[in-house]
Design a protein around this motif. Structure first.
Motif, short mmCIF file in Angstrom:
data_model
loop_
_atom_site.label_atom_id
_atom_site.label_comp_id
_atom_site.label_asym_id
_atom_site.label_seq_id
_atom_site.Cartn_x
_atom_site.Cartn_y
_atom_site.Cartn_z
N ILE A 202 0.84 -1.19 0.00
CA ILE A 202 0.00 0.00 0.00
C ILE A 202 0.89 1.25 0.00
CG2 ILE A 202 -1.90 -1.14 1.22
CD1 ILE A 202 -0.98 0.38 3.77
N ARG A 203 0.24 2.39 -0.14
CA ARG A 203 0.92 3.68 0.05
C ARG A 203 0.14 4.48 1.06
NH1 ARG A 203 5.09 5.58 -3.17
NH2 ARG A 203 5.83 3.97 -4.59
N ASN B 155 -0.76 7.61 12.43
CA ASN B 155 -2.15 8.00 12.22
C ASN B 155 -2.93 6.90 11.50
OD1 ASN B 155 -1.68 10.47 13.43
ND2 ASN B 155 -1.46 11.59 11.50
N TYR B 156 -2.31 6.32 10.50
CA TYR B 156 -2.96 5.23 9.74
C TYR B 156 -3.19 4.01 10.62
CZ TYR B 156 -3.72 1.71 6.10
OH TYR B 156 -4.26 0.71 5.34
N ALA B 157 -2.18 3.62 11.38
CA ALA B 157 -2.29 2.42 12.22
C ALA B 157 -3.38 2.58 13.27
CB ALA B 157 -0.95 2.12 12.88
N PHE B 158 -3.44 3.76 13.91
CA PHE B 158 -4.43 3.96 14.97
C PHE B 158 -5.84 4.10 14.41
CE2 PHE B 158 -0.74 4.47 17.57
CZ PHE B 158 -1.16 4.12 18.85
N LEU B 159 -5.95 4.39 13.11
CA LEU B 159 -7.24 4.43 12.45
C LEU B 159 -7.72 3.03 12.06
CD1 LEU B 159 -9.41 6.40 11.21
CD2 LEU B 159 -8.09 6.25 9.08
N MET B 160 -6.77 2.17 11.69
CA MET B 160 -7.12 0.87 11.10
C MET B 160 -7.13 -0.30 12.09
SD MET B 160 -7.73 1.70 7.97
CE MET B 160 -7.77 0.11 7.14
N TRP B 161 -6.40 -0.17 13.20
CA TRP B 161 -6.32 -1.26 14.19
C TRP B 161 -6.70 -0.72 15.58
CZ3 TRP B 161 -2.73 -0.95 10.21
CH2 TRP B 161 -2.57 -2.09 9.40
N SER B 162 -7.13 -1.63 16.45
CA SER B 162 -7.52 -1.20 17.80
C SER B 162 -6.42 -1.46 18.84
CB SER B 162 -8.80 -1.93 18.24
OG SER B 162 -8.61 -3.33 18.23
N ASP B 163 -5.48 -2.35 18.51
CA ASP B 163 -4.42 -2.74 19.43
C ASP B 163 -3.09 -2.56 18.71
OD1 ASP B 163 -2.44 -4.35 20.80
OD2 ASP B 163 -4.03 -5.48 21.76
N ILE B 164 -2.34 -1.52 19.05
CA ILE B 164 -1.14 -1.15 18.29
C ILE B 164 0.10 -1.21 19.16
CG2 ILE B 164 -0.04 0.66 16.88
CD1 ILE B 164 -3.73 0.89 17.39
N SER B 165 1.12 -1.89 18.65
CA SER B 165 2.42 -1.96 19.32
C SER B 165 3.51 -1.49 18.36
CB SER B 165 2.70 -3.38 19.83
OG SER B 165 1.81 -3.73 20.87
N THR C 288 1.70 -6.97 10.83
CA THR C 288 2.84 -6.05 10.89
C THR C 288 2.69 -5.02 9.78
OG1 THR C 288 4.34 -7.73 11.82
CG2 THR C 288 5.37 -5.85 10.71
N LEU C 289 2.95 -3.77 10.12
CA LEU C 289 2.94 -2.68 9.15
C LEU C 289 4.36 -2.14 9.04
CD1 LEU C 289 1.54 -0.53 7.35
CD2 LEU C 289 1.09 0.78 9.45
N SER C 290 5.01 -2.42 7.90
CA SER C 290 6.37 -1.91 7.67
C SER C 290 6.34 -0.89 6.54
CB SER C 290 7.34 -3.05 7.34
OG SER C 290 7.00 -3.67 6.11
N ILE D 34 1.55 -4.38 4.52
CA ILE D 34 0.83 -5.00 5.64
C ILE D 34 1.05 -6.50 5.54
CG2 ILE D 34 -1.41 -5.38 6.73
CD1 ILE D 34 -2.34 -2.74 5.43
N TRP D 35 1.59 -7.07 6.60
CA TRP D 35 1.94 -8.50 6.65
C TRP D 35 0.92 -9.26 7.51
CZ3 TRP D 35 6.78 -9.92 4.37
CH2 TRP D 35 7.64 -8.84 4.06
N GLY D 36 0.56 -10.47 7.04
CA GLY D 36 -0.21 -11.38 7.88
C GLY D 36 -1.70 -11.34 7.66
N GLU D 37 -2.37 -12.36 8.21
CA GLU D 37 -3.82 -12.46 8.12
C GLU D 37 -4.47 -11.35 8.95
OE1 GLU D 37 -5.50 -14.45 6.15
OE2 GLU D 37 -3.67 -15.44 5.42
N LYS D 38 -5.66 -10.94 8.55
CA LYS D 38 -6.36 -9.84 9.19
C LYS D 38 -6.49 -10.05 10.69
CE LYS D 38 -10.41 -6.86 8.72
NZ LYS D 38 -9.57 -5.66 8.83
N SER D 39 -6.21 -8.99 11.45
CA SER D 39 -6.25 -9.02 12.90
C SER D 39 -6.57 -7.62 13.40
CB SER D 39 -4.90 -9.49 13.47
OG SER D 39 -4.85 -9.34 14.87
N ASP D 40 -7.05 -7.52 14.64
CA ASP D 40 -7.24 -6.18 15.21
C ASP D 40 -5.99 -5.70 15.93
OD1 ASP D 40 -7.29 -7.85 17.38
OD2 ASP D 40 -9.17 -7.10 18.23
N LYS D 41 -4.92 -6.54 15.87
CA LYS D 41 -3.65 -6.20 16.53
C LYS D 41 -2.55 -6.03 15.48
CE LYS D 41 -3.36 -9.81 19.26
NZ LYS D 41 -2.88 -10.65 20.40
N VAL D 42 -1.71 -5.03 15.68
CA VAL D 42 -0.64 -4.77 14.70
C VAL D 42 0.61 -4.25 15.41
CG1 VAL D 42 -1.23 -2.34 14.23
CG2 VAL D 42 -0.18 -3.72 12.42
N TYR D 43 1.76 -4.55 14.82
CA TYR D 43 3.03 -3.92 15.18
C TYR D 43 3.44 -3.00 14.05
CZ TYR D 43 4.70 -6.15 19.48
OH TYR D 43 4.88 -6.52 20.79
#
Length: 230
Positions: free
Chosen positions: A6-7, A83-93, A51-53, A15-24
């Motif tokens: 993505i951009r 900003n993108y991560a906190f919009l798209m996931w509920s549990d962010i590390s 994972t979002l790299s 974005i890596w991995g199967e859909k989840s509400d948790k992301v690093y």
């Protein structure tokens, strides 16, 4: 492994991995790129995380850009990613390596991350720049006069150095685990331990590892540390 390219406001990301509400959020260091997050992402997925790299300025797909990899652009880009991560996931590390950790410390102090992992973090950039002064026979006066001095490690800049001196890392309240190599020459063990004590972090020291963690046995050391701390 499932991936989606993505951009995010023109920043190339994966974005890596199967859909989840948790992301690093995965922030790489110098001379790396977003694709190098695969090793991390596989372990994170086993723990239920995506994972979002992304590519830092002058790295990966952005290598030919004249958009510099400096503190100001780093803060801008990490803010966009956050900003993108906190919009798209509920549990962010957060996972960040080397320079990526320094950018993260300057960007994310007020973010509500669940967990934070730093590998070979640059915690005190002024210490590193002063090391470079010694290594390459540069003085503050010379840098002030010339404004920019290229070294084998990185470009020294007067404006960047002034920012570093005026913005030491003081606030960091996120639960944090650090992996540090005992032979790391970019940050002293005293610098690491001072930060750990000030911010109540969990510290793992791999005595025979250098900053990049790329020698024999280092991959296993990193894998074990990630599995224990993700």
């Amino acid at each position: 492994m499932k991936t989606q390219s993505i951009r995010i406001n023109n920043i190339p990301a994966i974005i890596w991995g199967e859909k989840s509400d948790k992301v690093y959020i995965n922030v790489h260091g110098k001379m790396s790129c977003k694709e190098h997050a695969e090793f991390f992402a596989k372990i994170a997925e086993e723990k239920g995380y995506q994972t979002l790299s992304f590519d830092l300025p002058e790295h990966g797909e952005r290598k030919e850009s004249d958009y510099r990899c400096d503190i100001w652009n780093g803060i801008h880009d990490l803010t966009e990613i956050g900003n993108y991560a906190f919009l798209m996931w509920s549990d962010i590390s957060l996972f960040a390596c080397s320079l990526g950790a320094y950018f993260s410390l300057n960007t994310y102090a007020d973010r509500k991350f669940k967990n934070c992992l730093f590998q070979s973090p640059v915690l005190d950039m002024e210490y590193l720049v002063q090391q470079m002064f010694c290594w390459f026979n540069v003085t503050e006066e010379k840098l002030y006069t010339e404004k920019e001095i290229q070294t084998p490690v990185d470009l020294l800049r007067w404006d960047y150095y002034q920012y570093i001196k005026k913005h030491p890392i003081k606030k960091w309240n996120i639960p944090t685990s650090i992996l540090y190599g005992g032979k790391d020459n970019l940050q002293s063990v005293e610098v690491i331990q001072k930060f750990v004590k000030a911010h109540d972090c969990k510290l793992t020291i791999s005595q025979n590892s250098e900053h990049p963690f790329m020698e024999k046995g280092d991959i296993e050391t990193v894998r074990i540390w990630l599995e224990e701390n993700i």
